[in-house]
Design a protein around this motif. Sequence first.
Motif, PDB file in Angstrom:
ATOM      1  N   ASN A 188       0.697  -1.104  -0.048  1.00 16.39           N
ATOM      2  CA  ASN A 188       0.188  -0.009   0.189  1.00 16.39           C
ATOM      3  C   ASN A 188       0.859   1.418   0.028  1.00 16.39           C
ATOM      4  O   ASN A 188       0.380   2.404   0.059  1.00 16.39           O
ATOM      5  N   TRP A 189       2.088   1.175  -0.243  1.00 14.67           N
ATOM      6  CA  TRP A 189       2.948   2.071  -0.136  1.00 14.67           C
ATOM      7  C   TRP A 189       2.874   2.956  -1.311  1.00 14.67           C
ATOM      8  O   TRP A 189       2.834   2.512  -2.655  1.00 14.67           O
ATOM      9  N   ARG A 190       2.457   4.454  -1.388  1.00 11.32           N
ATOM     10  CA  ARG A 190       2.416   5.256  -2.490  1.00 11.32           C
ATOM     11  C   ARG A 190       3.352   6.535  -2.297  1.00 11.32           C
ATOM     12  O   ARG A 190       3.651   6.852  -1.231  1.00 11.32           O
ATOM     13  N   ASP A 191       4.156   6.995  -3.419  1.00 12.91           N
ATOM     14  CA  ASP A 191       4.904   8.025  -3.506  1.00 12.91           C
ATOM     15  C   ASP A 191       4.266   9.266  -3.009  1.00 12.91           C
ATOM     16  O   ASP A 191       3.276   9.615  -3.390  1.00 12.91           O
ATOM     17  N   PHE A 192       4.839   9.790  -2.121  1.00  9.14           N
ATOM     18  CA  PHE A 192       4.522  11.054  -1.359  1.00  9.14           C
ATOM     19  C   PHE A 192       5.478  12.114  -1.646  1.00  9.14           C
ATOM     20  O   PHE A 192       5.088  13.346  -2.321  1.00  9.14           O
ATOM     21  N   VAL A 193       6.781  11.992  -1.501  1.00  4.08           N
ATOM     22  CA  VAL A 193       8.045  12.712  -2.188  1.00  4.08           C
ATOM     23  C   VAL A 193       8.797  11.859  -3.076  1.00  4.08           C
ATOM     24  O   VAL A 193       9.573  11.047  -2.569  1.00  4.08           O
ATOM     25  N   PRO A 194       8.509  11.796  -4.195  1.00  5.32           N
ATOM     26  CA  PRO A 194       9.269  10.810  -5.167  1.00  5.32           C
ATOM     27  C   PRO A 194      10.999  10.920  -4.877  1.00  5.32           C
ATOM     28  O   PRO A 194      11.190  12.059  -4.382  1.00  5.32           O
TER      29      PRO A 194
END
Length: 699
Positions: free
Chosen positions: A323-329
């Motif tokens: 479920n990890w999604r980029d917040f600060v790429p």
Amino acid sequence: MKLTPPAVAPLAPKRPQTDVHHGISRTDDYAWLRDENWREVMRDPAVLDTDIRAYLDAENAYTEAALKPVAELRETLFKEMKGRIKEDDSSVPSPDGAFAYYTRFVEGAQHPLFCRRPREAEAGEEILLDANKEAEGEAYFKIGDVDHAPTHKLIAWSADRKGSEYFTVRLRDAATGKDLADEVPDTSPGIAWDAAGTSFLYTQVDDEHRPLKVFRHVVGTAASEDTLVYEEEDEGFFVGVGKTQSGKWLVISSHDHQTSECRLIPADAPETAPLLVAPREEAVEYDIEHDEPRERFLILTNADGAEDFKIVEAPEAAPGRENWRDFVPHRPGTLVLHHVAYRGHHVRLERRDGLPRIAVRRLADGAEHEIGFDEEAYDLNMGAGYEYDTTRLRFSYSSMTTPAEVYDYDVETRERTFRKRQEVPSGHNPADYETRRIFARASDGEMVPISLVHRKGLSLDGSAPCLLYGYGSYGISIPASFSTTCLSLVDRGFVYAIAHIRGGKEKGYRWYTDGKLNKKRNTFTDFIAAGEHLAKEGFTSRGNIVAHGGSAGGMLMGAVSNMAPDLFKGILAEVPFVDVLATILDASLPLTPPEWNEWGNPIESKEAYEYMASYSPYDNVKPQAYPHLFALGGLTDPRVTYWEPAKWVAKLRELKTGDAVTLLHINMEAGHGGASGRFERLKEVARVYAFALAVTERA
């Protein structure tokens, strides 16, 4: 002024011991200096083998005799350094609820006072803990942590009284100033209070000095009744405890040097079984923060090939890796070092082009800005503080010429409020000094940053001596920060320089990986390249450099003295990790299992064995002229055991040619950090700087 060692130096008898690995024999004539009883020595130095004690005492006496000509200089240096310290200094109070917490020193005192006062008041101080009173009668005393409960009624504090880093936690009633009966021995520094302030998590250290178990202690009970919360089964992983900035989650972290794993416990339900965030994956690190209003976690990680790290978000109810999604790429070249989540903002400390910066993101709309700085080379640190619902960020800034300045920064209005400047009572004018950032070309073409400072107007014709400092391991970056002690060298005509060599993270995560495992020799050749470049550019000259490093930086000192002895006039090696191969071959030593990811595993790999054998300083001492050398260790040091510098000096005495002075001092009442009091530590610095001045004929 020359050093005058006695005519006859201590000579350790040779008692050969041979081991065989991968069909390769290795004989160690001085292995006997390792006390078989070393675990007990860590707890009680009095049980040290009498033959070993006699040899170490002889070395210490020899060193003191050799340094006798600089006794007056040592005292002068100490007084200078002490004169640059504001003896009654105090930290800027950090608010938490109804109080503001801070530390302060009393003039002449070795240790701090831990205090608080009402949040908005200048008066009403409460002294929660006077470390000077606790240290009375102790040869060694060091505070680990002083941590108040969320209720502000109890203070948990820990101390080490041997230098062996076995800390005992005690609890103090903030209202009465009296300690409760609770006593929790054999811990690492750091605890994590539950929300009600009725229990806390701590890490227990075992007989091999490994933090592998997390316990929960309930206030008012005996340590023998504490509940085991988590036990790490892999001896290569160490555990620690903490808390998210929101205060809602207790965090148990397991990690080695390249892999990590976190478990969470609700702070308001501390008896809950730990929740695993994401199972460990080889070479994947992550560190978790909590965004409470949006019911999510913000996670700093290098997953998915993010070499310089990125921030991902995950739902609080399902924080697993899927479920990890980029917040600060991920942004190659911008290394994310640390992050903190407040109620309305997320703050990152990053390094780009070798320099630190702070980035702030408003969580409501994603608006982002940076806090800017002007100097060519500087150091920057930010403190999370105690509070979550705040727009105040505290950071400190310094450079090699600028004393540390503390600011409060409003992350919403962007207003910067000056709170404090480091005072130098004896006087300091930044305009009298010049700081530079230059680059040396390494043997493979990489450009190695060097930060340096010298007196303005110093003639850069090669005549100046140079103290060149280096570390280069574990990804630790050495900041270009203000140092009151190095001014004693700079004011006497030295160039003081820091080589930001591979093995640190000054130029990103790749800078670290290019200086570890089978690329470790880059660390040493980078340092040599830095010294050669300083000589080429006239900042100093070949053979007029004193190299300085400690711990893994002490290993660096041993390696470069073997590889390029004529480049250096002197070597200062503090708690030097020089017996690399023997230590990493010994799985019983406290830190060995986690070290295999840093250096390689010579037990299982012949290739790793042979590579480490090619640079291990102790194993590569040979008949040649060495620089003047001063090695220092601590008897109760669990990180770099005392026998490493002792064996190294014994072998150097046997094989070296020429008339260079070789000195050893083992602090018989301290460990890895040396003396614990602030003034006693200055005396140690004065001693090594007097050595540097003497060998460069500036004494």
